[in-house]
Write a protein that holds these residues in place. Structure first.
Motif, PDB file in Angstrom:
ATOM      1  N   GLY A  43       0.958  -1.362  -0.068  1.00 40.52           N
ATOM      2  CA  GLY A  43      -0.073  -0.030   0.084  1.00 40.52           C
ATOM      3  C   GLY A  43       0.847   1.396   0.098  1.00 40.52           C
ATOM      4  O   GLY A  43       0.584   2.304  -0.860  1.00 40.52           O
ATOM      5  N   ASP A  44       1.859   1.190   0.626  1.00 39.34           N
ATOM      6  CA  ASP A  44       2.734   2.389   0.683  1.00 39.34           C
ATOM      7  C   ASP A  44       3.391   2.515  -0.419  1.00 39.34           C
ATOM      8  O   ASP A  44       3.789   3.723  -1.029  1.00 39.34           O
ATOM      9  N   VAL A  45       3.971   1.438  -1.273  1.00 42.06           N
ATOM     10  CA  VAL A  45       4.554   1.418  -2.507  1.00 42.06           C
ATOM     11  C   VAL A  45       3.661   2.118  -3.350  1.00 42.06           C
ATOM     12  O   VAL A  45       4.041   3.223  -4.152  1.00 42.06           O
ATOM     13  N   LEU A  46       2.446   1.853  -3.528  1.00 42.02           N
ATOM     14  CA  LEU A  46       1.496   2.303  -4.582  1.00 42.02           C
ATOM     15  C   LEU A  46       1.211   3.801  -4.202  1.00 42.02           C
ATOM     16  O   LEU A  46       0.902   4.428  -5.254  1.00 42.02           O
ATOM     17  N   ALA A  47       1.299   4.188  -2.820  1.00 41.75           N
ATOM     18  CA  ALA A  47       0.993   5.610  -2.666  1.00 41.75           C
ATOM     19  C   ALA A  47       2.206   6.343  -2.859  1.00 41.75           C
ATOM     20  O   ALA A  47       1.966   7.547  -3.257  1.00 41.75           O
ATOM     21  N   TYR A  59       5.354  -2.664 -12.693  1.00 40.50           N
ATOM     22  CA  TYR A  59       6.664  -3.300 -12.466  1.00 40.50           C
ATOM     23  C   TYR A  59       6.927  -3.287 -10.802  1.00 40.50           C
ATOM     24  O   TYR A  59       7.476  -4.229 -10.483  1.00 40.50           O
ATOM     25  N   TYR A  60       6.485  -2.261 -10.288  1.00 42.64           N
ATOM     26  CA  TYR A  60       6.465  -2.196  -8.863  1.00 42.64           C
ATOM     27  C   TYR A  60       5.646  -3.347  -7.964  1.00 42.64           C
ATOM     28  O   TYR A  60       6.258  -3.900  -6.971  1.00 42.64           O
ATOM     29  N   VAL A  61       4.743  -3.289  -8.600  1.00 44.39           N
ATOM     30  CA  VAL A  61       3.763  -4.531  -7.944  1.00 44.39           C
ATOM     31  C   VAL A  61       4.140  -5.757  -8.004  1.00 44.39           C
ATOM     32  O   VAL A  61       4.639  -6.653  -7.179  1.00 44.39           O
ATOM     33  N   VAL A  62       4.828  -6.127  -9.309  1.00 44.19           N
ATOM     34  CA  VAL A  62       5.864  -7.588  -9.713  1.00 44.19           C
ATOM     35  C   VAL A  62       7.028  -7.395  -8.792  1.00 44.19           C
ATOM     36  O   VAL A  62       7.229  -8.393  -8.105  1.00 44.19           O
ATOM     37  N   ALA A  63       7.737  -6.526  -8.648  1.00 39.39           N
ATOM     38  CA  ALA A  63       9.001  -6.168  -8.093  1.00 39.39           C
ATOM     39  C   ALA A  63       8.762  -6.546  -6.466  1.00 39.39           C
ATOM     40  O   ALA A  63       9.638  -6.909  -5.798  1.00 39.39           O
TER      41      ALA A  63
END
Length: 165
Positions: A43-47, A59-63
């Motif tokens: 959640g923090d990554v996506l925000a 990419y970030y979801v997969v990574a």
């Protein structure tokens, strides 16, 4: 099997080029941005992505999932890109084969396997290799769709959307 032996050899050689030196250099600045993003909850990554990155979310979801299993070290995180870069080789073969001929597919696979830029980008903890894989898969799906397959047209739409995302 003999028909696919050259593609297998090219894929193994391309994989060796990509995986052999993943730990030869420390992270550079952009890769450190990736590491700092992935060292958080999903959640923090996506925000945080809209605040720090121009790269889309896929990419970030997969990574994030990959780093949960393989860690945030140079080899662990870069291996995602190396795997995507290696997978691009047989996909390029498929696209060349469907669009033109088997010989063209082999040339495309050889070029992808040995291209210095594609090898370089497949050794970085960034989205470049995944984008190359999705772009090649988009061309492959579109080539099949040109032959009149609605299923491949749907696959092309999904893969192209992922490439944009």
């Amino acid at each position: 099997m003999r028909r696919f032996a050259p593609v297998l050899v090219l894929t193994l050689a391309g994989g060796a080029l990509r995986f052999a030196t993943l730990d030869a250099q420390s992270y550079w600045l952009d890769e450190l941005v990736t590491v700092s993003l992935l060292d958080r909850s999903l959640g923090d990554v996506l925000a945080e992505i809209p605040e720090t990155e121009a790269t889309p979310y896929a990419y970030y979801v997969v990574a994030w999932g990959w780093s949960s299993v393989f860690g945030l070290g140079e080899v662990g995180l870069r291996s995602l890109s190396a795997l995507a870069g290696t997978a691009t080789i047989p996909v390029a073969y498929g696209a060349g084969t469907v669009l033109v001929s088997r010989r063209t597919g082999l040339v495309a696979a050889a070029l992808v396997a040995a291209n210095p830029f594609l090898v370089w980008y497949a050794q970085e903890a960034r989205s470049y290799a995944l984008l190359a894989l999705l772009a090649a898969a988009s061309v492959l799906a579109f080539a099949h769709a040109l032959r009149g397959s609605a299923r491949w047209l749907g696959a092309w739409a999904v893969v192209s959307s992922l490439a944009i995302a």
